[in-house]
Design a protein around this motif. Structure first.
Motif, mmCIF file in Angstrom:
data_model
loop_
_atom_site.group_PDB
_atom_site.id
_atom_site.type_symbol
_atom_site.label_atom_id
_atom_site.label_comp_id
_atom_site.label_asym_id
_atom_site.label_seq_id
_atom_site.Cartn_x
_atom_site.Cartn_y
_atom_site.Cartn_z
ATOM 1 N N VAL A 131 19.618 46.170 55.938
ATOM 2 C CA VAL A 131 20.746 46.982 55.482
ATOM 3 C C VAL A 131 20.355 48.438 55.642
ATOM 4 C CG1 VAL A 131 22.279 47.558 53.569
ATOM 5 C CG2 VAL A 131 21.412 45.217 53.801
ATOM 6 N N THR A 132 21.139 49.201 56.392
ATOM 7 C CA THR A 132 20.840 50.616 56.546
ATOM 8 C C THR A 132 21.651 51.447 55.557
ATOM 9 O OG1 THR A 132 20.798 52.523 58.043
ATOM 10 C CG2 THR A 132 22.548 50.895 58.402
ATOM 11 N N LEU A 133 20.974 52.367 54.900
ATOM 12 C CA LEU A 133 21.629 53.326 54.007
ATOM 13 C C LEU A 133 21.534 54.741 54.580
ATOM 14 C CD1 LEU A 133 20.565 52.056 50.467
ATOM 15 C CD2 LEU A 133 22.519 51.398 51.879
ATOM 16 N N VAL A 134 21.225 54.833 55.867
ATOM 17 C CA VAL A 134 21.177 56.129 56.542
ATOM 18 C C VAL A 134 22.608 56.580 56.816
ATOM 19 C CG1 VAL A 134 20.363 57.409 58.549
ATOM 20 C CG2 VAL A 134 18.961 55.570 57.582
ATOM 21 N N GLY A 135 23.033 57.605 56.119
ATOM 22 C CA GLY A 135 24.390 58.093 56.287
ATOM 23 C C GLY A 135 25.448 57.184 55.712
ATOM 24 N N ARG A 136 25.048 56.248 54.856
ATOM 25 C CA ARG A 136 25.978 55.285 54.277
ATOM 26 C C ARG A 136 25.720 55.169 52.780
ATOM 27 N NH1 ARG A 136 24.391 53.741 59.300
ATOM 28 N NH2 ARG A 136 25.959 52.913 60.733
ATOM 29 N N PRO A 137 26.746 54.807 52.010
ATOM 30 C CA PRO A 137 26.562 54.724 50.550
ATOM 31 C C PRO A 137 25.689 53.547 50.155
ATOM 32 C CG PRO A 137 28.771 54.006 51.166
ATOM 33 C CD PRO A 137 28.151 54.573 52.411
ATOM 34 N N ALA A 138 24.931 53.739 49.070
ATOM 35 C CA ALA A 138 24.045 52.679 48.585
ATOM 36 C C ALA A 138 24.819 51.440 48.172
ATOM 37 C CB ALA A 138 23.214 53.198 47.414
ATOM 38 N N ALA A 139 26.102 51.584 47.840
ATOM 39 C CA ALA A 139 26.908 50.440 47.417
ATOM 40 C C ALA A 139 26.995 49.355 48.477
ATOM 41 C CB ALA A 139 28.317 50.902 47.034
ATOM 42 N N ARG A 140 26.737 49.687 49.741
ATOM 43 C CA ARG A 140 26.759 48.677 50.807
ATOM 44 C C ARG A 140 25.770 47.551 50.523
ATOM 45 N NH1 ARG A 140 24.949 49.387 55.458
ATOM 46 N NH2 ARG A 140 26.475 48.247 56.713
ATOM 47 N N LEU A 141 24.708 47.880 49.806
ATOM 48 C CA LEU A 141 23.664 46.892 49.544
ATOM 49 C C LEU A 141 24.171 45.742 48.686
ATOM 50 C CD1 LEU A 141 20.638 46.194 49.818
ATOM 51 C CD2 LEU A 141 20.215 47.651 47.833
ATOM 52 N N GLU A 163 17.620 55.054 44.262
ATOM 53 C CA GLU A 163 19.008 54.590 44.324
ATOM 54 C C GLU A 163 19.062 53.069 44.384
ATOM 55 O OE1 GLU A 163 22.160 56.726 46.645
ATOM 56 O OE2 GLU A 163 20.402 57.570 47.617
ATOM 57 N N VAL A 164 18.187 52.491 45.200
ATOM 58 C CA VAL A 164 18.152 51.030 45.330
ATOM 59 C C VAL A 164 17.800 50.392 43.992
ATOM 60 C CG1 VAL A 164 16.943 49.101 46.420
ATOM 61 C CG2 VAL A 164 17.653 51.069 47.800
ATOM 62 N N ALA A 165 16.804 50.940 43.307
ATOM 63 C CA ALA A 165 16.390 50.394 42.019
ATOM 64 C C ALA A 165 17.542 50.432 41.018
ATOM 65 C CB ALA A 165 15.193 51.176 41.479
ATOM 66 N N ALA A 166 18.257 51.548 40.967
ATOM 67 C CA ALA A 166 19.377 51.680 40.029
ATOM 68 C C ALA A 166 20.485 50.695 40.359
ATOM 69 C CB ALA A 166 19.910 53.110 40.054
ATOM 70 N N LEU A 167 20.763 50.513 41.645
ATOM 71 C CA LEU A 167 21.817 49.578 42.037
ATOM 72 C C LEU A 167 21.431 48.142 41.694
ATOM 73 C CD1 LEU A 167 24.143 49.670 45.017
ATOM 74 C CD2 LEU A 167 22.798 47.593 44.713
ATOM 75 N N LEU A 168 20.192 47.775 41.934
ATOM 76 C CA LEU A 168 19.744 46.421 41.609
ATOM 77 C C LEU A 168 19.912 46.136 40.118
ATOM 78 C CD1 LEU A 168 16.518 46.211 43.803
ATOM 79 C CD2 LEU A 168 18.651 44.959 44.175
ATOM 80 N N ARG A 169 19.553 47.082 39.283
ATOM 81 C CA ARG A 169 19.728 46.892 37.837
ATOM 82 C C ARG A 169 21.207 46.727 37.496
ATOM 83 N NH1 ARG A 169 16.383 51.334 37.579
ATOM 84 N NH2 ARG A 169 18.072 52.643 36.778
ATOM 85 N N ASP A 170 22.032 47.595 38.062
ATOM 86 C CA ASP A 170 23.454 47.597 37.723
ATOM 87 C C ASP A 170 24.152 46.325 38.186
ATOM 88 O OD1 ASP A 170 25.861 49.134 36.762
ATOM 89 O OD2 ASP A 170 26.439 48.810 38.846
ATOM 90 N N ARG A 171 23.726 45.762 39.313
ATOM 91 C CA ARG A 171 24.393 44.579 39.871
ATOM 92 C C ARG A 171 23.802 43.261 39.362
ATOM 93 N NH1 ARG A 171 26.805 48.743 41.158
ATOM 94 N NH2 ARG A 171 27.816 49.063 43.194
ATOM 95 N N GLY A 172 22.901 43.339 38.409
ATOM 96 C CA GLY A 172 22.354 42.126 37.829
ATOM 97 C C GLY A 172 21.148 41.576 38.553
ATOM 98 N N PHE A 173 20.501 42.395 39.394
ATOM 99 C CA PHE A 173 19.321 41.953 40.136
ATOM 100 C C PHE A 173 18.080 42.738 39.707
ATOM 101 C CE2 PHE A 173 22.507 39.838 42.517
ATOM 102 C CZ PHE A 173 21.882 38.767 43.136
ATOM 103 N N GLY A 174 18.038 43.088 38.432
ATOM 104 C CA GLY A 174 16.893 43.802 37.891
ATOM 105 C C GLY A 174 15.563 43.097 38.051
ATOM 106 N N PRO A 175 15.503 41.743 37.987
ATOM 107 C CA PRO A 175 14.211 41.067 38.143
ATOM 108 C C PRO A 175 13.658 41.058 39.568
ATOM 109 C CG PRO A 175 15.755 39.739 36.851
ATOM 110 C CD PRO A 175 16.548 40.834 37.468
ATOM 111 N N SER A 176 14.386 41.605 40.534
ATOM 112 C CA SER A 176 13.942 41.565 41.934
ATOM 113 C C SER A 176 12.607 42.285 42.118
ATOM 114 C CB SER A 176 14.985 42.214 42.845
ATOM 115 O OG SER A 176 16.225 41.546 42.767
#
Length: 421
Positions: A131-141, A163-176
């Motif tokens: 998944v590329t976040l170059v020039g793209r929003p982190a929400a794509r992940l 940004e990735v860490a915050a998104l993982l927590r928010d989307r319920g993937f904190g244990p990743s």
């Protein structure tokens, strides 16, 4: 002195560089850079070249993509070498140059950062999603998050891991499990174990801008599970009741039959569920949703971001007037507003040969319109009925939802005399 031109008449040679710079490239790449009259690249890449590369050095302007045609035209007739990171054809400048230079382009790739990361981690690339976040929003992940999946996230800069860490927590993937791989292939290469539980960890010590984030997805047990096919749980959406429910939604997406690269018009977006799940079927699928209520339009935007398709275009306006400036669709879904004068005809006229139209309704008035359209154009007219088991005193009985009438048709032009009148 730069030697005279030899070999095939390439207008542009693209040379892939790694973090190790000049020592890490092949003899063919070194020869191309020595012989180039013009060297184009980022300042960091240009600084990696030794003095023996005597060509005129030009740094890419910003924004980069619009500058490509002008730069190539300005130096037409000269030997041009363009510097790229890793493999130029993997999320790199190679695509833009191929569109401009065509068969006059030669590409000398270097192993990509993804190849290096997979080698360091021992991950077979065929089992990894990039998944590329170059020039793209982190929400794509978000759309790539599934239990047990391995992801390689191409970072835009040093701030991407946080940004990735915050998104993982928010989307319920904190244990990743999360690892940051920096300067891959270079002398400063480093792999850091990170955690999604603390914002500070991914930025201490400071992360190099050249990094990839490796994620082994683990979903928190108490968080909603989202599958990879249409028919997400209704609870995945923020809505006010205007939502195509789960089982009807799955049947509707099956009738729309999304394919990679196709564009959907979703008319009467409601909560955006049809457009969102259309786009989730493949990263290249696109959609425009038209919703006349501005509050619902904002809600659609939030749902799209949360469910991993922030590229969904939301048009606030009433159809058919709002359709006038939209790009031609491959498929159209009408989930509301069927009785608006001219809407069905406008959608039908917009479809190309092979385009699909699916319309759902629960009212008798709209059902009559679909029956008439079915007589004119053919297709399939079905009624979808869903019942849920609910408590009835001390027992269990069925509660019937409102039945949905669905018309699904594929437009085929000039094949059956009179069929499209």
């Amino acid at each position: 002195m730069i030697p005279a031109r030899q070999g095939p008449p390439y207008a542009v040679t693209v040379v892939g560089l790694g973090a190790d710079g000049w020592p890490g490239i092949t003899d063919a790449s070194r020869t191309a850079l020595r012989e180039a009259e013009v060297l184009i690249g980022g300042p960091r890449q240009l600084d990696l070249l030794p003095p023996e590369c005597e060509g005129e050095r030009i740094a890419w302007p910003s924004p980069l993509r619009p500058a490509v045609p002008g730069l190539l035209a300005a130096h037409a007739g000269r030997r041009i070498a363009v510097l790229a990171s890793g493999d130029p054809m993997f999320h790199g400048i190679g695509r833009a140059l191929a569109e401009e230079a065509g068969d006059r382009l030669r590409i000398l790739p270097h192993p990509s950062s993804v190849s290096y990361a997979a080698a360091r981690l021992g991950w077979p690339l065929e089992d990894v999603e990039v998944v590329t976040l170059v020039g793209r929003p982190a929400a794509r992940l978000s759309a790539a998050l599934h239990e047990g999946r391995r992801l390689l996230v191409l970072s835009a800069d040093a701030g991407t891991p946080a940004e990735v860490a915050a998104l993982l927590r928010d989307r319920g993937f904190g244990p990743s499990r999360m690892r940051i791989l920096e300067q891959l292939g270079g002398q400063k290469e480093r792999t850091t174990e990170a955690t999604t539980a603390d914002d500070r960890v991914p930025t201490r010590p400071p992360v190099d801008p050249l990094n990839i984030v490796a994620v082994e997805c683990r979903r928190a047990p108490d968080r909603l599970r989202l599958g990879a096919v249409p028919g997400l749980p209704d609870e995945a959406y923020e809505h006010d009741g205007q939502l195509t429910k789960r089982y009807v939604r799955a049947a509707t997406l099956a009738a729309l039959a999304p394919a990679p690269g196709e564009l959907l018009w979703d008319i009467g977006g409601g909560s955006g569920s049809i457009a969102i799940e259309w786009m989730r079927t493949h990263p290249s699928c696109r959609a425009v949703t038209v919703e006349r209520d501005p509050v619902r339009a904002e809600r659609i935007t939030r749902n799209a971001e949360r469910l991993g398709v922030p590229g969904l275009r939301v048009v606030t306006g009433a159809a058919p007037a709002a359709l006038a400036e939209l790009p031609p669709p491959d498929a159209v879904f009408i989930g509301g507003g069927l009785t608006a004068p001219g809407l069905l005809d406008a959608c039908w006229a917009a479809l190309p040969d092979g385009g699909r139209l699916v319309a759902n309704t629960v009212t008798l008035e709209s059902e009559g319109l679909l029956a008439a359209a079915h007589r004119r154009h053919g297709g399939e007219l079905v009624r979808l009925a869903v019942a849920h088991a609910v408590p009835v005193g001390g027992f269990t009985g069925w509660r019937q939802a409102m039945p949905v009438t669905q018309w699904a048709v594929q437009r085929t032009l000039n094949t059956v005399p009179g069929a499209d009148r």
